[in-house]
Write a protein that holds these residues in place. Structure first.
Motif, PDB file in Angstrom:
ATOM      1  N   TRP A  73       0.860  -1.177   0.000  1.00 33.84           N
ATOM      2  CA  TRP A  73       0.000   0.000   0.000  1.00 33.84           C
ATOM      3  C   TRP A  73       0.895   1.225   0.000  1.00 33.84           C
ATOM      4  O   TRP A  73       2.012   1.202   0.501  1.00 33.84           O
ATOM      5  CB  TRP A  73      -0.963  -0.013   1.180  1.00 33.84           C
ATOM      6  N   TRP A  74       0.387   2.323  -0.546  1.00 32.64           N
ATOM      7  CA  TRP A  74       1.212   3.505  -0.786  1.00 32.64           C
ATOM      8  C   TRP A  74       1.870   4.053   0.476  1.00 32.64           C
ATOM      9  O   TRP A  74       2.980   4.580   0.411  1.00 32.64           O
ATOM     10  CB  TRP A  74       0.392   4.596  -1.478  1.00 32.64           C
ATOM     11  N   ASP A  75       1.217   3.978   1.621  1.00 29.72           N
ATOM     12  CA  ASP A  75       1.778   4.592   2.825  1.00 29.72           C
ATOM     13  C   ASP A  75       3.088   3.935   3.257  1.00 29.72           C
ATOM     14  O   ASP A  75       4.008   4.630   3.713  1.00 29.72           O
ATOM     15  CB  ASP A  75       0.768   4.624   3.972  1.00 29.72           C
ATOM     16  N   ASP A  78       5.750   4.055  -0.437  1.00 30.54           N
ATOM     17  CA  ASP A  78       6.352   5.327  -0.827  1.00 30.54           C
ATOM     18  C   ASP A  78       7.511   5.713   0.081  1.00 30.54           C
ATOM     19  O   ASP A  78       8.566   6.144  -0.393  1.00 30.54           O
ATOM     20  CB  ASP A  78       5.302   6.432  -0.864  1.00 30.54           C
ATOM     21  N   TRP A 110       3.603  -2.757  -6.757  1.00 28.15           N
ATOM     22  CA  TRP A 110       4.332  -2.022  -5.711  1.00 28.15           C
ATOM     23  C   TRP A 110       5.829  -2.000  -5.993  1.00 28.15           C
ATOM     24  O   TRP A 110       6.507  -1.019  -5.696  1.00 28.15           O
ATOM     25  CB  TRP A 110       3.980  -2.581  -4.334  1.00 28.15           C
ATOM     26  N   ARG A 113       5.971   0.619  -8.736  1.00 29.24           N
ATOM     27  CA  ARG A 113       5.838   1.959  -8.159  1.00 29.24           C
ATOM     28  C   ARG A 113       7.131   2.368  -7.459  1.00 29.24           C
ATOM     29  O   ARG A 113       7.589   3.503  -7.581  1.00 29.24           O
ATOM     30  CB  ARG A 113       4.654   1.999  -7.188  1.00 29.24           C
ATOM     31  N   SER A 114       7.730   1.444  -6.741  1.00 27.63           N
ATOM     32  CA  SER A 114       8.985   1.737  -6.036  1.00 27.63           C
ATOM     33  C   SER A 114      10.092   2.119  -7.007  1.00 27.63           C
ATOM     34  O   SER A 114      10.866   3.044  -6.741  1.00 27.63           O
ATOM     35  CB  SER A 114       9.422   0.521  -5.208  1.00 27.63           C
ATOM     36  N   PHE A 145      -2.313   3.720  -9.033  1.00 27.94           N
ATOM     37  CA  PHE A 145      -1.097   3.958  -8.250  1.00 27.94           C
ATOM     38  C   PHE A 145       0.152   4.081  -9.127  1.00 27.94           C
ATOM     39  O   PHE A 145       1.113   4.730  -8.742  1.00 27.94           O
ATOM     40  CB  PHE A 145      -0.915   2.868  -7.189  1.00 27.94           C
ATOM     41  N   LYS A 148      -0.308   7.666 -10.907  1.00 31.14           N
ATOM     42  CA  LYS A 148      -0.008   8.716  -9.934  1.00 31.14           C
ATOM     43  C   LYS A 148       1.507   8.791  -9.697  1.00 31.14           C
ATOM     44  O   LYS A 148       2.074   9.881  -9.618  1.00 31.14           O
ATOM     45  CB  LYS A 148      -0.755   8.434  -8.632  1.00 31.14           C
ATOM     46  N   ALA A 149       2.159   7.651  -9.578  1.00 28.82           N
ATOM     47  CA  ALA A 149       3.612   7.622  -9.362  1.00 28.82           C
ATOM     48  C   ALA A 149       4.349   8.255 -10.540  1.00 28.82           C
ATOM     49  O   ALA A 149       5.321   9.007 -10.346  1.00 28.82           O
ATOM     50  CB  ALA A 149       4.090   6.184  -9.151  1.00 28.82           C
TER      51      ALA A 149
END
Length: 192
Positions: A73-75, A78, A110, A113-114, A145, A148-149
């Motif tokens: 999850w983003w929290d 990120d 994820w 995104r990372s 996600f 947005k990233a």
């Protein structure tokens, strides 16, 4: 979150680890044993404490990857991507570039995104070809996600290189989502 960070730092003030293996084991024990999200936040605080900077080397990468994939999850992702993976990329660019290129094509969003967010704090030191290469596999993704990233990473890079970001957006206009473009151009606007 600020209160949790303060409490966790206070709790960890007397904690010391003889080596990086003990530090990693403690971070993972706290993360894996967490019943509440806040316990996982505390594990990230422990991982980021300045006094353990020397432990944050390539041996920590599998731990970071576990936190990213199981946090999912983003929290969590990120903070780990921007601060811990970003730090590894600065300190060990060659192996991390290869890892991030692999992550950028991974089925796990994820990891992807990372990879995109790892250089978020690099400003003028951003490796633009790497950033663009890490974005490329997610350009056509419909995943919020990832979109947005992409926008966030481009927006942060635009603070140092607005023309490069405008050119990138112009070249990939048809592929970039409206969300990614809006985020990327939020502070610099489109070329006139």
């Amino acid at each position: 979150m600020p209160t949790l960070r303060t409490l966790a730092r206070k709790e960890f003030a007397t904690t010391a680890y003889a080596d990086s293996q003990a530090w990693r084991a403690s971070v993972l024990a706290l993360w894996r044993g967490a019943v509440y999200r806040e316990e996982r936040y505390a594990a990230v605080v422990l991982a980021r404490l300045p006094r353990y900077r020397g432990f944050r080397d390539l041996r920590a990468l599998p731990m970071y990857e576990e936190l990213i994939v199981t946090g999912a999850w983003w929290d969590f992702v990120d903070e780990i991507a921007v601060n811990l993976i970003g730090e590894l990329l600065r300190n060990h660019p060659k192996p991390l570039r290869a890892t991030l290129r692999r992550w950028s094509k991974d089925a796990d969003l994820w990891r992807r995104r990372s990879a995109i967010l790892a250089q978020l704090k690099f400003k003028q030191e951003t490796d633009a070809p790497l950033l663009f290469a890490l974005i490329e596999p997610s350009l056509s993704s419909r995943e919020f996600f990832l979109r947005k990233a992409i926008g966030w990473a481009l927006r942060e890079y635009a603070k140092s290189a607005p023309d490069a970001v405008r050119r990138y957006i112009a070249m990939h206009d048809a592929q970039l989502s409206a969300l990614s473009k809006r985020e990327a151009l939020r502070r610099i606007g489109a070329a006139t």
